[in-house]
Write a protein that holds these residues in place. Structure first.
Motif, PDB file in Angstrom:
ATOM      1  N   GLU A  31     -45.860  30.468  52.349  1.00  0.00           N
ATOM      2  CA  GLU A  31     -44.888  31.209  53.162  1.00  0.00           C
ATOM      3  C   GLU A  31     -45.508  31.874  54.384  1.00  0.00           C
ATOM      4  O   GLU A  31     -44.791  32.356  55.260  1.00  0.00           O
ATOM      5  CB  GLU A  31     -44.210  32.267  52.297  1.00  0.00           C
ATOM      6  N   ARG A  32     -46.847  31.900  54.463  1.00  0.00           N
ATOM      7  CA  ARG A  32     -47.516  32.522  55.608  1.00  0.00           C
ATOM      8  C   ARG A  32     -48.151  31.506  56.552  1.00  0.00           C
ATOM      9  O   ARG A  32     -48.983  31.879  57.392  1.00  0.00           O
ATOM     10  CB  ARG A  32     -48.581  33.500  55.110  1.00  0.00           C
ATOM     11  N   ASN A  33     -47.803  30.266  56.409  1.00  0.00           N
ATOM     12  CA  ASN A  33     -48.367  29.221  57.270  1.00  0.00           C
ATOM     13  C   ASN A  33     -47.820  29.391  58.685  1.00  0.00           C
ATOM     14  O   ASN A  33     -46.738  28.912  59.011  1.00  0.00           O
ATOM     15  CB  ASN A  33     -48.000  27.847  56.708  1.00  0.00           C
ATOM     16  N   PHE A  34     -48.592  30.072  59.537  1.00  0.00           N
ATOM     17  CA  PHE A  34     -48.061  30.406  60.869  1.00  0.00           C
ATOM     18  C   PHE A  34     -47.889  29.173  61.752  1.00  0.00           C
ATOM     19  O   PHE A  34     -47.071  29.168  62.674  1.00  0.00           O
ATOM     20  CB  PHE A  34     -48.943  31.459  61.562  1.00  0.00           C
ATOM     21  N   HIS A  35     -48.630  28.092  61.474  1.00  0.00           N
ATOM     22  CA  HIS A  35     -48.419  26.854  62.230  1.00  0.00           C
ATOM     23  C   HIS A  35     -47.029  26.290  61.928  1.00  0.00           C
ATOM     24  O   HIS A  35     -46.340  25.795  62.832  1.00  0.00           O
ATOM     25  CB  HIS A  35     -49.486  25.815  61.859  1.00  0.00           C
ATOM     26  N   CYS A  36     -46.630  26.393  60.672  1.00  0.00           N
ATOM     27  CA  CYS A  36     -45.306  25.917  60.280  1.00  0.00           C
ATOM     28  C   CYS A  36     -44.213  26.815  60.861  1.00  0.00           C
ATOM     29  O   CYS A  36     -43.178  26.321  61.325  1.00  0.00           O
ATOM     30  CB  CYS A  36     -45.207  25.860  58.761  1.00  0.00           C
ATOM     31  N   TRP A  37     -44.433  28.116  60.836  1.00  0.00           N
ATOM     32  CA  TRP A  37     -43.469  29.042  61.440  1.00  0.00           C
ATOM     33  C   TRP A  37     -43.310  28.756  62.931  1.00  0.00           C
ATOM     34  O   TRP A  37     -42.200  28.765  63.461  1.00  0.00           O
ATOM     35  CB  TRP A  37     -43.923  30.484  61.241  1.00  0.00           C
ATOM     36  N   ASP A  38     -44.408  28.491  63.603  1.00  0.00           N
ATOM     37  CA  ASP A  38     -44.369  28.200  65.035  1.00  0.00           C
ATOM     38  C   ASP A  38     -43.592  26.911  65.293  1.00  0.00           C
ATOM     39  O   ASP A  38     -42.783  26.831  66.228  1.00  0.00           O
ATOM     40  CB  ASP A  38     -45.795  28.081  65.576  1.00  0.00           C
ATOM     41  N   TYR A  39     -43.839  25.911  64.458  1.00  0.00           N
ATOM     42  CA  TYR A  39     -43.117  24.645  64.606  1.00  0.00           C
ATOM     43  C   TYR A  39     -41.635  24.846  64.313  1.00  0.00           C
ATOM     44  O   TYR A  39     -40.779  24.262  64.973  1.00  0.00           O
ATOM     45  CB  TYR A  39     -43.708  23.587  63.669  1.00  0.00           C
ATOM     46  N   ARG A  40     -41.339  25.696  63.355  1.00  0.00           N
ATOM     47  CA  ARG A  40     -39.936  25.976  63.030  1.00  0.00           C
ATOM     48  C   ARG A  40     -39.213  26.569  64.247  1.00  0.00           C
ATOM     49  O   ARG A  40     -38.073  26.190  64.544  1.00  0.00           O
ATOM     50  CB  ARG A  40     -39.843  26.928  61.838  1.00  0.00           C
TER      51      ARG A  40
END
Length: 203
Positions: free
Chosen positions: A140-149
């Protein structure tokens, strides 16, 4: 005695493993050198596509290999039909997905996926949001995934209110989820502009 299968000693087994490992490393480096040579000579042939795919599945963090694939795409796409473009690019999305399972926090992998989505004539943004949901379940803290989202939501012009609710669910599950809090702070001026204005006036 005759008829018996010889069982290797632990030392012999270790030596066999070391030889196999050395052969794999040698083959890997040989493939890397071949790809680099092809890139230098701008040889965008079938072998280049296969080698880069094989190497990235083994080690997806080599940005040079992703760069080379993008260079090959830039040469390929203008010379094929729209359907063929879609097929080729969707193939790379599948490659990226496999690589993400290998290393979901790799900047190079997420960057390439963003690039591919930007080239697709018919991008499936709903699927991309589902992909983000999946990887945020893993971490839930994968900031690369959050950025892509954020890129996906912006590109598809999806409702900020839905994303605001999504961050609430993530924070409810883990109050210390800094990435969710950060994303929520970016959404707040969009979904609650009046509250932000009042907060600014009080300050």
């Amino acid at each position: 005695m005759h008829g018996r299968v010889k069982v290797r000693t632990p030392k012999e087994q270790q030596e066999v493993k070391q030889r196999e490992r050395a052969e794999k490393v040698k083959a890997y480096h040989a493939a890397i050198e071949k790809v680099y040579a092809k890139r230098e000579e701008q040889l965008h042939d079938a072998e280049a596509w296969k080698l880069t795919e094989k190497l990235l599945l083994q080690n997806p963090d080599i940005s040079t290999l992703w760069n080379f694939r993008r260079e090959m795409f830039e040469k390929l796409l203008p010379n094929v039909s729209e359907d063929q473009q879609q097929k080729q690019l969707n193939g790379d999305l599948l490659l990226v997905e496999h690589c993400l399972h290998n290393n979901p926090k790799s900047y190079s992998i997420w960057l390439h996926r963003r690039w591919v989505m930007g080239k697709l004539v018919k991008p499936d943004w709903e699927r991309e949001r589902d992909l983000c949901n999946l990887f945020l379940k893993y971490d839930e803290r994968n900031f690369h995934c959050w950025d892509y989202r954020r890129f996906v939501i912006s590109s598809a012009q999806m409702l900020a209110e839905d994303e605001f609710a999504f961050t609430y669910d993530k924070i409810t599950a883990n109050f210390s989820n800094y990435s969710a809090w950060h994303y929520r702070s970016k959404l707040l001026p969009v979904v609650r502009p009046a509250a932000c204005v009042l907060s600014g006036e009080e300050g």
